[in-house]
Design an enzyme around this catalytic site. Structure first.
Site: not given
Ligand code: BES
Ligand code: MN
Ligand code: ZN
Length: 501
Positions: A268, A280, A291, A354
């Protein structure tokens, strides 16, 4: 930094510093004993006077010990002899390295690699000594205009092994340790890069550089048009709110001379995750530059693979994108058609990992993989479940899960398995699409993996959730380079298995 192994006695070393262990309570290790003897009890006298108890991580630096040829002797507390385990061994070594680096010894001969560590051999001790040393000396100061360099930095470490017969094992351990450490450094460097520099395009360019290092590597970059041509609408939706468009780097490493099925690694690579329209909260949002640590670790592992010249075929995919809120951004309520044809209702644009991974996981079917491992900072829930110590492991294939747990145990790069039972799948139900991208509050790490499992039915697959392990917060903020050690160990073990067959 230079490393070597040697098999010699402590009194014969002529070095800037020699490092020996002292156990608790005030008990000399075998080598410390030898030094004590030639110095006519100099060391044991100090201990008797109470200068060093031998508690784990204590240090005492001595100068001009009588009859000792080396300029300095560093005594390092190792705790109770029977209790010395892997974790302590690493801690003792870190302490040693930072002391050496701070006190002006540019080289040292270290006898800690001869300590008895429960269940570990010379190979393990030397390799981990090399890895720990480089981990400890790492700094990310590329973007500081003034760098604070140590005046007399540590340049050379010699690790001692018990007998001459151990030398070749020690050399192998140094070689492996260096390759893994180089992979870890690559991973940390891209991870620590700020998100205004480390964009999806930047990540893709880093991947391309790998091909320049090795003739066994070729790299292909897929931009928005190519992703669209493959029907990767879910991946594209995540990147749509950013002017830094998505890039998927496909790195092919052909190390096996036959056309055996490749091992596929998918990372990812969200170079920044603002949450998108489901924005966020502001606190610690800067850390969402991390990330992309999954992609960074896959990238770092490929560096190690190239250095080790492993006889395997590997395909590594860095799935890079930036998740931003914007007029063009995807929104909660959107229904996306993934590359697999399955439709997904977006209930939260912050569950974006995802959505990127699912298309990348469908894409890799074309390689007829031997197995697929994805690595992702996927869920905050994983940090709640396992903290910062263990990576979450979920898999649809028990033998693969066990292989990964073994590699994790050998490399000291911890992982813990969570279940992937069908019972959890119901949490993804959607009234409007095949399923949603949100599983509710309960078991967030498992439902995220359940989501991915709907795209990995065609091969053996494992998922590593590194949300807690990929970086440290607070005053030591920085990438850890995990799980490069685990992944590289997994691949080294695969080679050994092949050779056994
Ligand atoms: N990248 C985050 C996960 C994350 C959060 C990792 C904090 C490390 C620290 C991921 O994209 C995310 O936002 N996940 C959400 C999922 C939720 C909306 C189902 C989360 O964990 O809150
Ligand atoms: Mn998110
Ligand atoms: Zn994310």
């Amino acid at each position: 930094m230079e490393f070597s192994v040697k098999s010699g006695s402590p009194e014969k070393q002529r070095s800037a510093c020699i490092v020996v262990g002292v156990y608790e309570p005030r008990r000399l290790s075998a080598v410390a004993e030898q030094l004590d003897k030639i110095s006519e009890g100099y060391i044991s006298n100090l201990l008797r006077r109470g200068d060093l108890e031998g508690k784990s991580g204590q240090t005492l630096l001595l100068h001009h010990v009588p009859n000792v040829l080396s300029e300095r002797v560093l005594l390092v507390g190792c705790g109770k002899e029977r209790e010395l385990d892997e974790r302590q061994y690493r801690q003792i070594l870190s302490k040693t390295i930072s002391t050496l680096n701070d006190t002006g010894s540019m080289e040292a001969v270290c006898f800690l690699s001869e300590l008895h560590v429960k269940g570990r051999d010379t190979y393990w001790k030397v390799r981990h000594a090399v890895e720990t040393t480089l981990d400890c000396l790492y700094v990310f100061d590329r973007l500081k205009s003034k760098k604070d360099e140590a005046r007399r930095p540590l340049r050379k470490m010699v690790f001692n092994v018990p007998t001459r017969r151990d030398l070749s094992i020690g050399e192998k351990a140094v070689e492996h340790g260096l390759a893994i450490a180089a992979g870890i450094k690559q991973c940390k460097d891209v991870s620590n890069m700020p998100p205004n520099i480390c964009t999806p395009q930047y990540l893709a360019e880093q991947a391309q550089l790998l091909a320049e290092h090795s003739s066994k590597v070729s790299v292909e970059i897929l931009g928005p048009e190519e992703l669209a041509a493959h029907g990767m609408n879910s991946y594209l939706a995540v990147g749509r709110g950013s002017i830094n468009g998505p890039r998927m780097a496909v790195i092919k490493y052909s190390g096996a001379d036959n056309d055996s099925a490749p091992i596929v690694l998918v990372g990812k690579g969200l170079t920044f995750d603002s949450g998108g329209i489901s924005l966020k909260p502001g606190e610690a949002m800067d850390e969402m530059k991390y990330d992309m640590c999954g992609a960074a670790s896959v990238f770092g592992t490929m560096h190690a693979v190239v250095n080790l010249n492993l006889p395997l075929n590997i395909v590594a995919v860095l799935a890079a994108a930036e998740n931003m809120p914007d007029a063009n951004a995807y929104r909660p309520g959107d229904i996306l058609t993934t590359m697999s044809g399955q439709t997904v209702e977006v209930l939260n644009t912050d569950a974006e990992g995802r959505l990127v991974l699912c298309d990348a996981l469908t894409y890799v079917e074309r390689f007829d993989p031997e197995l697929v491992i994805d690595v992702a900072t996927l869920t905050g829930a994983c940090v709640v479940a396992l903290g910062k110590h263990a990576t979450g492991l979920l898999s649809n294939h028990n033998p693969l899960a066990h292989e990964i747990l073994n590699a994790s145990e050998q490399s000291g790069d911890r992982a813990w398995r969570l279940p992937l039972w069908d019972d959890y799948q119901d949490q993804l139900e959607s009234p409007f699409a095949d399923f949603s991208n949100l599983g509710g509050r309960a078991a967030g790490t498992i439902t995220a993996a359940c989501f991915l499992s709907r795209f990995t039915r065609k091969y053996n697959w494992a998922h590593l959730d590194i949300a807690g392990t990929a970086w440290r917060s607070g005053k030591d903020k920085g990438a850890t380079g995990r799980p490069v050690p685990m992944l590289t160990q997994f691949l080294i073990n695969r080679v050994a298995q092949q050779q056994d067959n």
